[in-house]
Design a protein around this motif. Structure first.
Motif, PDB file in Angstrom:
ATOM      1  N   SER A  89      77.128  98.742   6.059  1.00 17.10           N
ATOM      2  CA  SER A  89      76.057  98.745   5.056  1.00 17.10           C
ATOM      3  C   SER A  89      75.989  97.414   4.314  1.00 17.10           C
ATOM      4  CB  SER A  89      76.283  99.879   4.050  1.00 17.10           C
ATOM      5  OG  SER A  89      76.232 101.140   4.686  1.00 17.10           O
ATOM      6  N   LYS A 166      72.390 102.126  11.387  1.00 14.78           N
ATOM      7  CA  LYS A 166      71.140 101.675  10.786  1.00 14.78           C
ATOM      8  C   LYS A 166      70.968 100.164  10.871  1.00 14.78           C
ATOM      9  CE  LYS A 166      71.013 105.668   7.743  1.00 14.78           C
ATOM     10  NZ  LYS A 166      71.023 106.204   6.364  1.00 14.78           N
ATOM     11  N   ARG A 217      62.622  96.050   3.539  1.00 14.80           N
ATOM     12  CA  ARG A 217      63.011  97.318   4.171  1.00 14.80           C
ATOM     13  C   ARG A 217      64.520  97.414   4.340  1.00 14.80           C
ATOM     14  NH1 ARG A 217      60.127  98.597   9.588  1.00 14.80           N
ATOM     15  NH2 ARG A 217      60.690  96.431   9.992  1.00 14.80           N
ATOM     16  N   ASN A 218      65.132  96.325   4.805  1.00 13.78           N
ATOM     17  CA  ASN A 218      66.579  96.340   5.005  1.00 13.78           C
ATOM     18  C   ASN A 218      67.331  96.436   3.687  1.00 13.78           C
ATOM     19  OD1 ASN A 218      66.992  96.060   7.931  1.00 13.78           O
ATOM     20  ND2 ASN A 218      65.893  94.139   7.699  1.00 13.78           N
ATOM     21  N   LYS A 220      66.255  97.832   0.923  1.00 16.87           N
ATOM     22  CA  LYS A 220      66.084  99.187   0.389  1.00 16.87           C
ATOM     23  C   LYS A 220      67.010 100.171   1.077  1.00 16.87           C
ATOM     24  CE  LYS A 220      62.740 102.957  -0.005  1.00 16.87           C
ATOM     25  NZ  LYS A 220      61.355 103.423   0.284  1.00 16.87           N
ATOM     26  N   THR A 221      67.018 100.154   2.410  1.00 19.28           N
ATOM     27  CA  THR A 221      67.849 101.094   3.158  1.00 19.28           C
ATOM     28  C   THR A 221      69.323 100.905   2.855  1.00 19.28           C
ATOM     29  OG1 THR A 221      66.237 101.167   4.973  1.00 19.28           O
ATOM     30  CG2 THR A 221      68.464 101.894   5.470  1.00 19.28           C
ATOM     31  N   GLU A 236      66.033 106.782   8.967  1.00 22.90           N
ATOM     32  CA  GLU A 236      65.648 107.075   7.586  1.00 22.90           C
ATOM     33  C   GLU A 236      64.371 107.902   7.480  1.00 22.90           C
ATOM     34  OE1 GLU A 236      66.985 106.336   4.395  1.00 22.90           O
ATOM     35  OE2 GLU A 236      68.786 106.006   5.555  1.00 22.90           O
TER      36      GLU A 236
END
Length: 347
Positions: A89, A166, A217-218, A220-221, A236
């Motif tokens: 992450s 992810k 986007r990255n 946020k995820t 997601e």
């Protein structure tokens, strides 16, 4: 409990991981070559320069994935009792920040060039004894290197699902859209060739906005995952169905009156806190240990399980069943689940 600290993978996922490592190494080599080739034909096109920088940035998630694997495979220690699974992450977040920052800078350069009225020019080069407009060489190069990313992007997508990764999914999604960058750079070069200088700036801005969007986007995820958002599928798009499966498995035990789950994604595996309301407060410890093993055996991603006896289910825990009794798969917070949690152990 039975799988606490595990860093191994089942055979299917181990094979997928080996393939993922190989394709990432191949992608890094492929991208490095394209970066060198594009650098030779950049010219004065802002769109080409922006596409070139995007190629460099595309290495970030690939390198982050390989580096994160080094940490993910380490077992827990007293200093890191939950292991280092979140390294995946963190790598995801680093890639997102890099994309956003550089994308914003490139967008500003494109806008500034347009406002200044910059008129880029493209000269000629001598190839095989003939004078050739450099723009044709640029277009040929961008057309050729556009072939690879959509293919290995789709291949990575197929691997991201079984691995529940992810970062790999984000890398694959970016690769699939790489053809748009190449197409935009070609439009920019052609714009210069026909005298529409502003097309180059417009193409550069289009590419920059794409980079910014990928970065957002990255970010946020990755950020939501690090903030312990409820576990979701690798793309997601929905709440992970394993939440409902764990809750129903526990409720099926004869000594459990009701159950709810708090599940968080550690980057590629899950940490599960399962709350159960026992029918008899004197239920032996062995029953909880057996329940923990049963949950751990549901899926390889269940890396750590805690089964906790309570008299009333926590409001924040998820029972996995809305009013109609069917496991929910969307991302909404069901008021009925909250109400059921507040209502205690009765079903």
């Amino acid at each position: 409990m039975s799988r606490f600290g595990r860093t191994d993978l089942p055979e299917e996922q181990a094979v997928a991981m080996r393939k993922a490592v190989r394709i990432e190494i191949f992608t890094i080599c492929y991208t490095t070559v394209t970066i060198g080739v594009v650098a030779l034909v950049l010219g004065n096109s802002q769109a080409m320069k922006t596409a070139w920088v995007e190629d460099i940035l595309s290495l970030t998630p690939q390198v982050a994935f390989l580096v994160a694997l080094i940490f993910v495979r380490r077992r827990p220690t007293k200093a890191h009792p939950f292991g280092l699974h979140r390294a995946m992450s963190v790598g995801h977040l680093v890639a997102g920040v890099a994309l956003f920052v550089v994308g914003t800078t490139l967008a500003w350069e494109a806008i500034s060039g347009f406002l200044r009225g910059d008129h880029p020019t493209i000269g000629t080069v001598v190839l095989f004894g003939s004078s050739v407009w450099l723009g044709w060489v640029m277009i040929a190069v961008m057309a050729v290197i556009a072939i690879g990313p959509p293919f290995y992007g789709r291949y990575k997508l197929k691997l991201a699902k079984p691995l529940h990764n992810k970062l790999l999914y984000a890398d694959a999604d970016m690769a699939k859209a790489d053809w748009q960058t190449n197409a935009a750079s070609i439009v920019g070069v052609l714009g210069i060739g026909v005298g529409l200088w502003w097309l180059d700036a417009a193409a550069a801005l289009f590419i920059s906005v794409g980079i910014i969007w990928d970065g957002l986007r990255n970010m946020k995820t990755a950020t939501l995952g690090l903030l312990d958002k409820r576990a979701a599928t690798y793309d997601e798009k929905s709440v992970h169905p394993l939440i409902a499966e764990v809750a129903s498995t526990l409720r099926a035990l004869p000594w459990v009156a009701d159950a709810a789950v708090r599940m968080r994604d550690l980057g590629q595996v899950f940490h599960v806190e399962a709350f159960v309301v026992p029918t008899d407060p004197r239920t032996p410890v062995e029953a909880y240990e057996a329940a923990s093993r049963a949950v751990a055996e549901l899926d390889w991603k269940v890396e750590d399980v805690e089964v906790i006896p309570v008299s009333v289910l926590p409001v924040e825990a998820d029972r996995g069943v809305p009013d109609d009794g069917e496991p929910h798969a969307d991302g909404s917070d069901d008021a009925d689940a909250t109400g059921a949690a507040r209502g205690g152990g009765g079903r």
